[in-house]
Design an enzyme around this catalytic site. Structure first.
Site, PDB file in Angstrom:
ATOM      1  N   LYS A  14      58.271  57.260  15.186  1.00 50.87           N
ATOM      2  CA  LYS A  14      57.178  56.527  15.505  1.00 50.87           C
ATOM      3  C   LYS A  14      57.328  55.745  16.803  1.00 50.87           C
ATOM      4  O   LYS A  14      56.575  55.741  17.961  1.00 50.87           O
ATOM      5  CB  LYS A  14      56.183  55.802  14.555  1.00 50.87           C
ATOM      6  CG  LYS A  14      55.611  56.706  13.645  1.00 50.87           C
ATOM      7  CD  LYS A  14      54.757  55.812  12.688  1.00 50.87           C
ATOM      8  CE  LYS A  14      54.279  56.803  11.494  1.00 50.87           C
ATOM      9  NZ  LYS A  14      53.514  55.918  10.639  1.00 50.87           N
ATOM     10  N   ASP A  68      48.206  53.882  11.151  1.00 53.00           N
ATOM     11  CA  ASP A  68      48.104  54.704   9.809  1.00 53.00           C
ATOM     12  C   ASP A  68      47.626  56.132   9.910  1.00 53.00           C
ATOM     13  O   ASP A  68      46.648  56.410  10.760  1.00 53.00           O
ATOM     14  CB  ASP A  68      47.170  54.034   8.641  1.00 53.00           C
ATOM     15  CG  ASP A  68      47.579  54.523   7.252  1.00 53.00           C
ATOM     16  OD1 ASP A  68      48.693  54.567   6.890  1.00 53.00           O
ATOM     17  OD2 ASP A  68      46.798  54.678   6.573  1.00 53.00           O
ATOM     18  N   GLY A 154      57.709  64.322   9.070  1.00 57.36           N
ATOM     19  CA  GLY A 154      56.721  64.646   8.151  1.00 57.36           C
ATOM     20  C   GLY A 154      56.288  66.011   7.959  1.00 57.36           C
ATOM     21  O   GLY A 154      57.141  66.724   7.722  1.00 57.36           O
ATOM     22  N   HIS A 181      47.924  63.759  17.580  1.00 62.02           N
ATOM     23  CA  HIS A 181      46.685  62.721  17.178  1.00 62.02           C
ATOM     24  C   HIS A 181      47.139  61.428  17.540  1.00 62.02           C
ATOM     25  O   HIS A 181      46.470  60.427  17.862  1.00 62.02           O
ATOM     26  CB  HIS A 181      46.684  63.014  15.482  1.00 62.02           C
ATOM     27  CG  HIS A 181      47.961  62.723  14.666  1.00 62.02           C
ATOM     28  ND1 HIS A 181      49.225  63.453  15.121  1.00 62.02           N
ATOM     29  CD2 HIS A 181      48.362  61.913  13.590  1.00 62.02           C
ATOM     30  CE1 HIS A 181      49.918  63.240  14.340  1.00 62.02           C
ATOM     31  NE2 HIS A 181      49.784  61.865  13.514  1.00 62.02           N
ATOM     32  N   ARG A 182      48.510  61.050  17.280  1.00 61.89           N
ATOM     33  CA  ARG A 182      48.894  59.728  17.918  1.00 61.89           C
ATOM     34  C   ARG A 182      48.744  59.524  19.270  1.00 61.89           C
ATOM     35  O   ARG A 182      48.359  58.704  19.969  1.00 61.89           O
ATOM     36  CB  ARG A 182      50.273  59.476  17.442  1.00 61.89           C
ATOM     37  CG  ARG A 182      51.045  58.133  17.536  1.00 61.89           C
ATOM     38  CD  ARG A 182      52.243  57.878  16.723  1.00 61.89           C
ATOM     39  NE  ARG A 182      51.860  57.837  15.373  1.00 61.89           N
ATOM     40  CZ  ARG A 182      52.353  58.977  14.461  1.00 61.89           C
ATOM     41  NH1 ARG A 182      53.102  59.913  15.149  1.00 61.89           N
ATOM     42  NH2 ARG A 182      52.116  58.998  13.117  1.00 61.89           N
TER      43      ARG A 182
END
Length: 194
Positions: A14, A68, A154, A181-182
């Site tokens: 991340k 999140d 993930g 999405h991030r």
């Protein structure tokens, strides 16, 4: 001097994704400040992001970004959703979660395997910030029947990306950082930052 922002995560993948997109600021993991993990007691991605950002600000004394995110599968009513990281239990790893999801979908045909990754990012200036910046991104796809690819983390190996005709785990990181999405949430966050 480059502004430091604490990322309320210790997830190296991340951090790399966010640093690649947020290049003009130094993203530092909360572990550098001995920030304890926040309890994710929220019922939504927004609530959990705020809890994590506030916790990182409080312990580091710096501004913080928290995300999140999770995967929502239509055939499962949006599950695993906010519990994506612990879908197979509190101490589950990526493989455990992925295998549980595949088990849940074993009898679901391709036509019913639509899903999306959802990411909420929150930027807080201080732990008392009453108006955090909130950004969201969604990445539509389909759940595969078995894992394919070695990139990402993930649920990436079972998330099929129709526009690229491959799994998320088969994408090169620079391509994923444009589509995910991030990436979408970060782009929105950067636009709100200006």
């Amino acid at each position: 001097m480059t502004e430091k922002i604490v990322l309320a995560s210790g997830n190296a993948a991340k951090i790399r994704e966010i640093q690649a997109i947020f290049g003009n600021k130094l993203i530092v993991p909360q572990s550098e400040f001995d920030v304890p993990e926040a309890k994710e007691t929220g019922l939504t991605f927004v609530e959990n992001s705020i809890l994590k950002a506030r916790n990182a600000c409080y312990y580091s004394g710096l501004s913080a970004i928290a995300d999140d995110s999770g995967i929502e599968v239509d055939a499962l009513g949006g599950a695993p959703g906010v519990i994506s990281a612990r879908y197979a239990g509190e101490n589950a790893n990526d493989r455990d979660n992925l295998e549980k999801l595949l088990e849940e979908l074993v009898d679901v045909p391709d036509s019913g395997r639509s899903a999306r990754f959802h990411c909420v990012l929150v930027y807080m200036r201080t732990d008392a910030d009453s108006s955090p910046i909130i950004a969201q991104g969604v990445w539509e796809g389909v759940i595969l029947h078995q894992p394919i690819g070695v990139n990402g983390f993930g649920y990436d190996p079972i998330f099929f990306v129709p526009e690229k005709n491959c799994s998320s785990a088969q994408l090169e990181p620079n391509i994923k950082n444009q589509l995910s999405h991030r990436a979408k949430a970060l782009k929105q966050l950067m636009e709100k930052f200006v």
